[in-house]
Design a protein around this motif. Sequence first.
Motif, short mmCIF file in Angstrom:
data_model
loop_
_atom_site.label_atom_id
_atom_site.label_comp_id
_atom_site.label_asym_id
_atom_site.label_seq_id
_atom_site.Cartn_x
_atom_site.Cartn_y
_atom_site.Cartn_z
N ALA A 149 26.14 -12.41 11.54
CA ALA A 149 25.43 -11.25 12.08
C ALA A 149 24.07 -11.10 11.40
CB ALA A 149 26.25 -9.98 11.90
N GLY A 150 23.97 -11.48 10.13
CA GLY A 150 22.70 -11.42 9.42
C GLY A 150 21.66 -12.35 10.02
N GLU A 158 24.85 -7.15 1.91
CA GLU A 158 23.47 -6.81 2.25
C GLU A 158 23.45 -5.59 3.17
OE1 GLU A 158 21.76 -11.38 2.20
OE2 GLU A 158 22.45 -10.52 4.10
N VAL A 159 22.46 -4.73 2.96
CA VAL A 159 22.21 -3.60 3.84
C VAL A 159 21.01 -3.99 4.71
CG1 VAL A 159 21.52 -1.18 3.98
CG2 VAL A 159 23.11 -1.94 2.18
N GLU A 186 36.80 -6.01 5.53
CA GLU A 186 35.60 -5.19 5.67
C GLU A 186 35.35 -4.42 4.37
OE1 GLU A 186 33.61 -5.18 8.19
OE2 GLU A 186 34.71 -5.38 10.05
N PRO A 187 34.10 -4.25 3.97
CA PRO A 187 33.80 -3.33 2.87
C PRO A 187 34.25 -1.92 3.27
CG PRO A 187 31.89 -4.67 3.42
CD PRO A 187 32.90 -4.91 4.49
N TRP A 188 34.50 -1.06 2.30
CA TRP A 188 35.07 0.25 2.59
C TRP A 188 34.23 1.06 3.57
CZ3 TRP A 188 32.76 4.92 1.73
CH2 TRP A 188 31.68 4.95 0.86
N GLN A 189 32.90 0.89 3.55
CA GLN A 189 32.04 1.67 4.45
C GLN A 189 32.26 1.31 5.91
OE1 GLN A 189 31.03 -0.14 1.87
NE2 GLN A 189 29.58 0.98 0.60
N ARG A 190 32.85 0.16 6.18
CA ARG A 190 33.06 -0.31 7.55
C ARG A 190 34.53 -0.58 7.84
NH1 ARG A 190 30.57 -4.71 9.36
NH2 ARG A 190 30.62 -5.86 7.44
N LEU A 210 26.97 -5.86 4.83
CA LEU A 210 27.33 -7.07 5.54
C LEU A 210 27.44 -8.21 4.53
CD1 LEU A 210 27.67 -8.28 8.44
CD2 LEU A 210 25.27 -8.95 8.26
N PRO A 211 28.54 -8.96 4.51
CA PRO A 211 28.61 -10.10 3.60
C PRO A 211 27.41 -11.02 3.80
CG PRO A 211 30.77 -9.66 4.51
CD PRO A 211 29.80 -8.77 5.24
#
Length: 174
Positions: free
Chosen positions: A152-153, A40-41, A76-80, A146-147
Motif C-alpha cells: 500500500a505504501g 510509517e504514517v 494490524e497495529p492497534w490503531q487499525r 502501515l508496515p
Amino acid sequence: LHEAARRLGLERIWLEVIEENVAARRLYEKLGYEHVRDLEVWSLGDLVAQSNYLLPARATVAEANAWIRQHRREREPWQRSDATLARLQELEPEPQAIVVYGGAAVVRVTGGRVSVVQIAATSENVYRELFERAAKLGTPLTLLNLPADDPAGAALARLGGRVDLRQHEMVLEL
C-alpha cells in the motif's frame, strides 16, 4: 505496568516509538522490549485522479472488514485493529467501506479529512484504485502505522503520498 499486566494474565505488551526518539527506544530495549517491525504514517494531499471513478464503490463496513481479515498479510497495529474498528463504529461519524474487485478499505471522514482505518488489496493497482476512490470523499488522506514493506505504501508513493513519520513497533513478552 508490567506487573499489573502479568496479574491480568496478559502475555505481551506492544508499543510504538517514534524513530527519532532514541532515548525512549533505548529505555524500552533496556526493559526487554524487542523491535518487531517499522511502521510509517502516510499522508496524501490533493489527488489528481488518474482514473475516471465517479463515486466510491461502497459496501457495508462488515463486508469490507471480512474481506480485509481474509486477506491480511500480518497483524494490524492497534490503531487499525478490528477492536479499534469496532470502537470507531460506536462514534460519529461512523466509518465507511469501499470494496472493489480484489480489495477493500474502511475509512473514516471527519472534517473533510479521510483516515484509512483498514485496507487490503491483491495488487498495487487495486490499492491505487481504493486510495483514489477514498480521496473522492475528502483530503487529505492519512494512513497510520502501515508496515514499512506493505505494498500500500508503494501505491501511495506513486499517487504522490509521503511518509510523515516513522515508528518502531516493539513488544515485551511477559
